[in-house]
Design a protein around this motif. Sequence first.
Motif, PDB file in Angstrom:
ATOM      1  N   PHE A  88      49.759   4.098 -13.332  1.00  0.00           N
ATOM      2  CA  PHE A  88      51.108   3.540 -13.186  1.00  0.00           C
ATOM      3  C   PHE A  88      51.515   2.858 -14.502  1.00  0.00           C
ATOM      4  O   PHE A  88      52.591   3.112 -15.044  1.00  0.00           O
ATOM      5  CB  PHE A  88      51.103   2.550 -12.025  1.00  0.00           C
ATOM      6  N   LYS A  91      52.288   5.310 -17.241  1.00  0.00           N
ATOM      7  CA  LYS A  91      53.635   5.886 -17.126  1.00  0.00           C
ATOM      8  C   LYS A  91      54.658   4.974 -17.797  1.00  0.00           C
ATOM      9  O   LYS A  91      55.569   5.441 -18.483  1.00  0.00           O
ATOM     10  CB  LYS A  91      54.009   6.077 -15.650  1.00  0.00           C
ATOM     11  N   PHE A  92      54.514   3.658 -17.587  1.00  0.00           N
ATOM     12  CA  PHE A  92      55.445   2.710 -18.208  1.00  0.00           C
ATOM     13  C   PHE A  92      55.420   2.855 -19.734  1.00  0.00           C
ATOM     14  O   PHE A  92      56.450   2.794 -20.392  1.00  0.00           O
ATOM     15  CB  PHE A  92      55.086   1.258 -17.848  1.00  0.00           C
ATOM     16  N   SER A  95      55.990   7.389 -20.609  1.00  0.00           N
ATOM     17  CA  SER A  95      56.960   8.314 -20.014  1.00  0.00           C
ATOM     18  C   SER A  95      58.258   8.366 -20.806  1.00  0.00           C
ATOM     19  O   SER A  95      58.749   7.353 -21.314  1.00  0.00           O
ATOM     20  CB  SER A  95      57.264   7.896 -18.574  1.00  0.00           C
ATOM     21  N   GLN A  98      62.162   6.476 -19.025  1.00  0.00           N
ATOM     22  CA  GLN A  98      61.953   5.031 -19.042  1.00  0.00           C
ATOM     23  C   GLN A  98      62.658   4.298 -17.905  1.00  0.00           C
ATOM     24  O   GLN A  98      62.084   3.402 -17.297  1.00  0.00           O
ATOM     25  CB  GLN A  98      62.383   4.465 -20.395  1.00  0.00           C
ATOM     26  N   GLU A 101      60.860   4.720 -14.519  1.00  0.00           N
ATOM     27  CA  GLU A 101      59.634   3.916 -14.389  1.00  0.00           C
ATOM     28  C   GLU A 101      59.953   2.426 -14.326  1.00  0.00           C
ATOM     29  O   GLU A 101      59.276   1.671 -13.630  1.00  0.00           O
ATOM     30  CB  GLU A 101      58.675   4.231 -15.538  1.00  0.00           C
ATOM     31  N   ARG A 129      58.551   5.769  -7.128  1.00  0.00           N
ATOM     32  CA  ARG A 129      58.842   6.389  -8.427  1.00  0.00           C
ATOM     33  C   ARG A 129      59.861   7.515  -8.270  1.00  0.00           C
ATOM     34  O   ARG A 129      60.823   7.610  -9.017  1.00  0.00           O
ATOM     35  CB  ARG A 129      57.559   6.911  -9.072  1.00  0.00           C
TER      36      ARG A 129
END
Length: 457
Positions: A88, A91-92, A95, A98, A101, A129
Amino acid sequence: MVASFINNKHLLWRAGFGPGIEQVDNLKDKNIKTILKEVFNEENFSPIVYETPDIEPIEYNDPKATAEQKREIQKVNQKQNNELNLNFLKKFATSNEQLREKMAFFWHGHFATRINNPKFNKQLLNVIREKSLGNFKDFLFEVSRSPAMLSFLNNQQNKKDHPNENFAREVMELFTMGRGNYTEKDIREAARAFTGWGYDKEGNFLERKKQHDEGTKNFLGKTGNFTGDDVLNIILEQKATAEFITTKIYTFFVNEKPDLKIIKNLSENFYQSGYDIKKLMNEIFSSSWFYDKKNIGNRIKSPTELFAGMMRMLPMQIQNPENISVYQKLLGQMLLYPPNVAGWPNGKSWIESSTLMLRLQIPQIWSGLRPMEYSAKEDDDMDMGMKSREALNKSFKNPNIIIDWNKVDKALTNKKAENYLLVNPDSLDMNTVNQFSDQSVKMNIINLMSTPEYQLM
């Protein structure tokens, strides 16, 4: 030019987790509409998973489970939850989506759960998500039927002869309308409507007809043989719901001090749109008032925003990523483990004497310039009964993080690093920073990230 540069950084921090190292080159010259388009970028959805395989399907509380089996279940659950946590966070940091997330991070605190079942945690994380910018009605229905939420708020025990009010109360108080917009009688009647809502061992939603109260209910001024779906629909008919959600979004993304006039307009539009989250966020980020001076650089970064922002600016390989959870724990924000159903607090609550000192030292620790001198306290819930914290803390004295300083150097040479690391660099006395620096890009960045000003966004 200066104002647009500040606005660009402001948008990247509020609609995401700050500028990435690859955005440094043209961040100053980009049009705000271009950046807005980039933060709203949506790609094919990729779910968060864990790689640690499940073990034989035996329940922790199964009377046939041996002590050894229970320990093994705890161990596997801990590993899987840790992987979800770190994936998680990854991903921040990495990704291209943006805003998706950042919204997921917001909803993770809004629809807060704290359970040990990694399969249920994975399912809810991916719902928040995937739906983070969708329709709030669809989102609310899906979260309300999730095994993580039904388990956390005891609705599995909500049966017609013995109604449990926990789920019904929190749905209204924390997830939709907020206090003052319903009565205790409304809670009791809603709880009756939610009787029978539960899940099976695999986490599939079940409406257990035999457990459902078929009687007439009186809820928010309406009368009928209501089901859980009916209650959610009636809640969504209330303008108080749109106002509560809009206020919470405003205080998270714009300013902790609500502007009631702006919120009223936003919530009315949100209600009329049928609860279109993306439309609401676009209205916020496209409005001139969002870029008012009073809204820029006024928020204290949560620990997660601090970590993700550093990871975006400093490309790094974390050799022992599971150890990052110790930092989350020390600073009070461990993903998957909010303190309670109300989620994490914001603002000044993140800063106290012990946490501030560690926050200021993390850039030096992660760069290998100083040892880790803190130890996480044991929390049987977070550690899931595993007494491995001493060993985990020990490994933290020399965190195994490799930062690609060449890439950072290349991106920021001949640039004032403070202009890219701080939303409003005018607030910082660079003479103080420079006296601790050897003039290298590396030391300059470490020192800048170690300032109180870097804690703000």
